[in-house]
Motif scaffolding. Sequence first.
Motif, short mmCIF file in Angstrom:
data_model
loop_
_atom_site.label_atom_id
_atom_site.label_comp_id
_atom_site.label_asym_id
_atom_site.label_seq_id
_atom_site.Cartn_x
_atom_site.Cartn_y
_atom_site.Cartn_z
N ASP A 48 0.78 -1.05 0.04
CA ASP A 48 -0.08 0.17 -0.05
C ASP A 48 0.78 1.34 0.05
N LEU A 49 2.16 1.21 0.27
CA LEU A 49 2.99 2.36 0.03
C LEU A 49 3.87 2.35 -1.23
N TRP A 50 3.69 3.44 -1.87
CA TRP A 50 4.10 3.59 -3.34
C TRP A 50 5.61 4.42 -3.48
N VAL A 51 5.49 5.61 -2.61
CA VAL A 51 6.37 6.64 -2.50
C VAL A 51 6.85 6.82 -1.28
N ALA A 52 7.97 7.45 -0.92
CA ALA A 52 8.37 7.73 0.56
C ALA A 52 8.76 9.17 0.24
N VAL A 53 8.89 9.94 1.35
CA VAL A 53 9.44 11.30 1.28
C VAL A 53 10.19 11.54 2.60
N LEU A 54 11.61 11.93 2.30
CA LEU A 54 12.46 11.65 3.52
C LEU A 54 13.06 13.09 3.71
N THR A 55 12.78 13.66 5.18
CA THR A 55 13.18 14.77 5.70
C THR A 55 13.88 14.85 6.99
N GLY A 56 14.50 15.89 7.46
CA GLY A 56 15.17 15.93 8.77
C GLY A 56 14.33 16.93 9.83
N ALA A 57 14.36 16.48 11.10
CA ALA A 57 13.47 17.14 12.11
C ALA A 57 14.09 18.35 12.23
N GLY A 58 13.25 19.58 12.56
CA GLY A 58 13.94 20.75 13.02
C GLY A 58 14.05 21.88 11.64
N ASP A 59 14.41 22.88 11.92
CA ASP A 59 14.42 23.95 10.76
C ASP A 59 15.88 24.29 10.22
N ALA A 190 7.01 18.74 -1.47
CA ALA A 190 7.56 17.69 -1.64
C ALA A 190 6.44 16.45 -1.67
N MET A 191 5.18 16.91 -0.92
CA MET A 191 4.12 15.83 -0.69
C MET A 191 3.48 16.30 -2.26
N GLU A 192 3.41 17.25 -2.79
CA GLU A 192 2.98 17.39 -4.05
C GLU A 192 3.35 16.39 -5.23
N LYS A 193 4.92 16.42 -4.81
CA LYS A 193 5.71 15.50 -5.89
C LYS A 193 5.31 14.13 -5.76
N ALA A 194 5.25 13.86 -4.24
CA ALA A 194 4.91 12.22 -4.10
C ALA A 194 3.51 11.96 -4.37
N CYS A 198 2.33 9.20 -7.21
CA CYS A 198 1.41 8.29 -6.97
C CYS A 198 0.20 8.19 -8.14
N ALA A 199 0.13 9.22 -9.03
CA ALA A 199 -0.78 9.42 -9.78
C ALA A 199 -0.61 8.68 -11.22
N VAL A 200 0.78 8.10 -11.37
CA VAL A 200 1.04 7.32 -12.39
C VAL A 200 0.98 5.81 -11.75
N SER A 201 1.19 4.91 -12.78
CA SER A 201 1.39 3.35 -12.62
C SER A 201 2.50 2.98 -11.57
#
Length: 259
Positions: A48-59, A190-194, A198-201
Amino acid sequence: MSYQYITTEKKGHILVVTMNRPEVYNAVHVDMHNEMADCWDAFAADQDLWVAVLTGAGDKAFSAGNDLKATAAGGSKATMPASGFAGLSSRFDLEKPIVAAVNGFAMGGGFETALSCDIILASDQAKFALPEVKVGFFAAASGVQRLSRYIGRLAAQEMMFTGRTIMADEAQSIGCVNAVYPADQLMAKAMEKAEELCAVSPSAVKATKRVLNDMYKRDGMQDSIAYSREVIADLSKTEDFKEGVNAFVEKRKPNWVNK
């Protein structure tokens, strides 16, 4: 998924992974490497997971890379996972895309972690460097191999030999970042890109990445990364290697002796 050094959140078909040691700028030690390796294993296995987004905590930081203080202190009985730095740098069997959302500086292994992802989006406050030579190391977690493939050998050599830092706009201009956004828009972009992925196969994306992974194998990247581990093992026996780590921990200028 429940971890000590990273957090994970499922959003539909997207897994958001956050490196979560902001007190040390999300520097990675051996236990965190193993948590991330386990996370990517679980991500790969979840239909059920197709894409991941990786980031770091804090600014401030995506990741400061290798936790040299933890390296100097020792203590953990764990060993590095076979899949490499952040569970990614030596992983060539993951067929799902990962979007790196570089929210601050990405140094050394932090930059190598981003380079091990498939799409790199950066905050306009992000900075990038492979500064390992400044502390007696080199970019052995696939940085040599990946950066030279992305931006060309000549430009990569200059960065790796000097350890200099580049800003997000230069990173984009030389081709190691896909896009740069204002800091407050980065995660949304980043979520938009993810979601776009997800919109493609998902089957077609996996097939594409399977071929890309095979290309890395055919052009020798796996063997070259394995050779990097041999060379870093030799380097670790030098006086300069020990001096680099000690100088970093003691916050002083290294005294190199070239042996």
